[in-house]
Design an enzyme around this catalytic site. Structure first.
Site, mmCIF file in Angstrom:
data_model
loop_
_atom_site.group_PDB
_atom_site.id
_atom_site.type_symbol
_atom_site.label_atom_id
_atom_site.label_comp_id
_atom_site.label_asym_id
_atom_site.label_seq_id
_atom_site.Cartn_x
_atom_site.Cartn_y
_atom_site.Cartn_z
ATOM 1 N N THR A 144 -10.564 -13.864 -7.964
ATOM 2 C CA THR A 144 -11.131 -12.569 -7.563
ATOM 3 C C THR A 144 -11.958 -12.634 -6.283
ATOM 4 O OG1 THR A 144 -13.167 -12.860 -8.855
ATOM 5 C CG2 THR A 144 -11.263 -11.901 -9.992
ATOM 6 N N GLU B 139 21.352 8.821 4.776
ATOM 7 C CA GLU B 139 20.421 8.033 3.954
ATOM 8 C C GLU B 139 19.002 8.585 3.996
ATOM 9 O OE1 GLU B 139 20.564 5.698 7.953
ATOM 10 O OE2 GLU B 139 21.830 7.040 6.770
ATOM 11 N N CYS C 122 26.087 6.496 12.056
ATOM 12 C CA CYS C 122 25.575 6.557 13.429
ATOM 13 C C CYS C 122 26.348 5.598 14.344
ATOM 14 C CB CYS C 122 24.073 6.286 13.448
ATOM 15 S SG CYS C 122 23.288 6.771 15.009
ATOM 16 N N LEU C 123 25.787 4.439 14.680
ATOM 17 C CA LEU C 123 26.535 3.450 15.456
ATOM 18 C C LEU C 123 27.815 3.079 14.718
ATOM 19 C CD1 LEU C 123 26.798 1.420 17.810
ATOM 20 C CD2 LEU C 123 25.490 -0.197 16.410
ATOM 21 N N LYS D 233 0.831 -1.212 0.000
ATOM 22 C CA LYS D 233 0.000 0.000 0.000
ATOM 23 C C LYS D 233 0.858 1.252 0.000
ATOM 24 C CE LYS D 233 -2.584 -0.303 3.620
ATOM 25 N NZ LYS D 233 -1.918 -1.492 4.198
ATOM 26 N N GLN E 204 30.450 5.517 15.576
ATOM 27 C CA GLN E 204 30.961 5.320 16.929
ATOM 28 C C GLN E 204 31.886 4.106 17.003
ATOM 29 O OE1 GLN E 204 27.468 5.162 19.423
ATOM 30 N NE2 GLN E 204 26.826 7.244 18.896
ATOM 31 N N GLN F 153 -13.524 -9.634 -3.839
ATOM 32 C CA GLN F 153 -14.962 -9.422 -3.653
ATOM 33 C C GLN F 153 -15.304 -9.333 -2.170
ATOM 34 O OE1 GLN F 153 -17.378 -12.245 -5.957
ATOM 35 N NE2 GLN F 153 -15.648 -12.496 -7.362
ATOM 36 N N GLU G 63 27.390 3.025 26.402
ATOM 37 C CA GLU G 63 26.174 2.241 26.186
ATOM 38 C C GLU G 63 26.432 0.756 26.388
ATOM 39 O OE1 GLU G 63 22.829 1.466 22.649
ATOM 40 O OE2 GLU G 63 24.734 2.443 22.184
ATOM 41 N N HIS H 37 22.615 10.537 9.819
ATOM 42 C CA HIS H 37 22.055 9.538 8.901
ATOM 43 C C HIS H 37 21.814 10.176 7.529
ATOM 44 C CE1 HIS H 37 21.062 6.164 11.676
ATOM 45 N NE2 HIS H 37 20.980 7.127 12.589
#
EC number: 6.3.4.2
Length: 527
Positions: A193, A501, A377-378, A16, A381, A197, A401, A499
């Site tokens: 179909t 992207e 990002c990561l 969709k 690091q 329906q 972290e 980021h």
């Protein structure tokens, strides 16, 4: 304002989002200004804390909104920027209504699904549609609204009721409903179909009628099948659109255009057909003259988690007439032999300890074997951590972290004491200043850029001088914060805290990805 609502039936995962984005693209190609809204019927406020292995990528918007990956499809296909207002969730709607009730805004009324929840939904759709302005100052003329989930899902009921009310309020000429459904093939290859329906029947039970039916299938939909759907579902045969699985999602607008989608939709909306701008088609139909293989070292086994990275590689590849073949390598399972066969290595973002050592080993391999590397990002690091361990000499270098050790990566000062995890990271667009002598400044063609962010940790300022003294240069900064790094004695060793992207587009590929693909191509030619 005119609205095109896209719903789905039979099953989820039919595409969709790509259909909605493709409809937006063909309307733009006809000269109209288009924006989009995605409705996600889950109770979460946003996608920020959802398990990426289950939900897919969290797409970061310019205002810091953490949204469903379909928002990324909208931005790429329509070449627009959206905000968190363009992603509605049940959590946002109910939270707002309950807050208003506590504030006394409803003047003692009994707060109910109808009218209070449905009114909130309609108000938010209208606000998102009418407040949007493109980079040239143009307001939207048409808003595409995708309703997530499948018709019949209990979570979607208030949203579909709001859509029914919108149809009544706006009427024909300002409203169109496109229903995407599955046309499965039997063992003989005939398309069935009956599921369609039943899906249309479920839609009617909610007071909604489809104006256009998009039949998803791996096979072309014959005219006889279209006539059968037309007869049983009360839509014009020309409004039954075949959406056969395409080898590239960027070709879907072309296929829908061939099926007459734009003409049917514009007629429904009482709009002039206009002349088709073929710029999009020439953009996505380029021929390749070379081919490279890129390995993405992953923490999560689902490709949808990295969809923006995959698309950014595709954009850069098209721009350079280079086909990019992606090898997905599990950070805990790959071997050195897997890396040897690659033309380049990409380390994406992520959270948590799992797979970290495998990513660090891949970074070390790329650095020592002079193989092009892009860290995000990561990945940025971990490039710092690998360099601290193996070049600077801190064998126990890690991130705050990850646990105990020398914290090459530390918690952002503004994150101290933050308890809520949702929506509290450093999120969205931030400016970055690039070193004029850097490779990135050359690629961007500028020293002042804006990119999107999603992180809680940064390079520990304590070790910056030691790191740079050993040859790793921080070439991008935001004040005192390190944003990008490069190694000078390497074909392409570039990593960014941001980021890139998320802002890559088919017509405007991301600069770090352009440099990465170009370096991979040059490396392969030398071999």
């Amino acid at each position: 304002m005119k609205y095109v609502v896209v719903t789905g039936g039979v099953m989820s995962g039919l595409g969709k989002g790509i259909t909605a984005a493709s409809i937006g693209r063909i309307l733009i190609n006809r000269g109209y200004h288009v924006t989009s809204v995605k409705i996600d019927p889950y109770l979460n406020i946003d996608a920020g804390l959802m398990n990426p292995a289950q939900h897919g990528e969290v797409f970061v918007l310019k205002d810091g909104g953490e949204a469903d990956l379909d928002l990324g499809n909208y931005e790429r296909f329509l070449d627009i920027e959206l905000t968190s207002d363009h992603n509605l969730t049940t959590g946002k709607i109910y939270s707002s209504v309950i807050s208003k009730e506590r504030h006394g805004d409803y003047l003692g009324a009994t707060v109910q699904i109808i009218p209070h929840i449905t009114d909130e939904i309609k108000d938010r759709i209208k606000h998102a549609a009418e407040s949007w302005v493109d980079k040239d100052g143009n307001h939207a003329e048409i808003c595409i609204v995708e309703v997530g989930g499948t018709v019949g899902d209990i979570e979607s009921m208030p949203f579909l009721e709001a859509v029914r009310q919108m149809h009544w309020e706006y009427g024909n000429g300002d409203f169109a409903l496109v229903h995407v459904t599955l046309l499965p093939a039997d063992t003989m290859g005939d398309l069935k179909t009956k599921p369609t329906q039943h899906s249309i029947k479920a839609l009617r039970e909610l007071g909604l009628e489809a104006d256009i039916i998009v039949g998803r299938s791996n096979l072309p939909v014959s005219l006889s099948t279209k006539r059968k759907i037309s007869s049983f579902c009360d839509v014009d045969v020309h409004a039954v659109i075949s959406a056969q699985t395409a080898p590239d999602t960027y070709l879907v607008p072309m296929e829908l255009e061939k099926e007459g989608m734009a003409d049917v939709l514009l007629k429904q909306l009482h709009l002039e057909s206009g002349k088709t701008d073929n710029g999009w088609y020439s953009l996505v139909a380029r021929d390749y003259t070379s081919r490279i293989t890129v390995g993405i070292i992953t923490k999560y086994g689902v490709e949808d988690v990295y969809i923006s990275i995959k698309e950014a590689l595709k954009h850069a590849g098209r721009h350079l007439s280079t086909e990019v073949v992606i090898h997905w390598l599990d950070a805990e399972l790959y071997t050195p032999e897997d890396l040897a066969d690659l033309d380049g290595i990409l380390i994406p973002g992520g959270f948590g300890n799992r797979g970290i050592e495998g990513m660090i080993s891949a970074i070390q391999y790329a650095r020592e074997h002079k193989k092009p590397l892009l860290g995000l990002c990561l990945g940025f690091q971990l490039c710092v951590i690998e360099f601290m361990r193996n070049v600077v000499g801190y064998w126990d270098a890690t991130s705050e972290e990850m646990g105990a050790g020398t914290h090459a990566i530390a918690l952002l000062p503004e994150q101290e004491g933050v308890e809520d995890l949702g929506g509290t990271m450093r999120l969205g667009d931030y400016p970055v200043t690039l070193d004029p002598a850097s490779r990135l400044a050359e690629l961007y063609g500028a020293t002042e850029i804006v990119e999107r962010h999603r992180h809680r940790y940064e390079v520990n300022p304590t070790y910056i001088d030691e790191i740079e003294a050993k040859g790793m240069k921080f070439v991008g900064k935001n004040g005192r914060r390190m944003e990008a790094l490069e190694l000078a004695d390497h074909p392409y060793f570039v990593a960014t805290q941001f980021h890139p992207e998320f802002r890559s587009r088919p017509a405007r590929p991301s600069a770090p990805f352009i440099g990465f693909v170009k370096a991979c191509r040059e490396m392969k030619r030398k071999e």
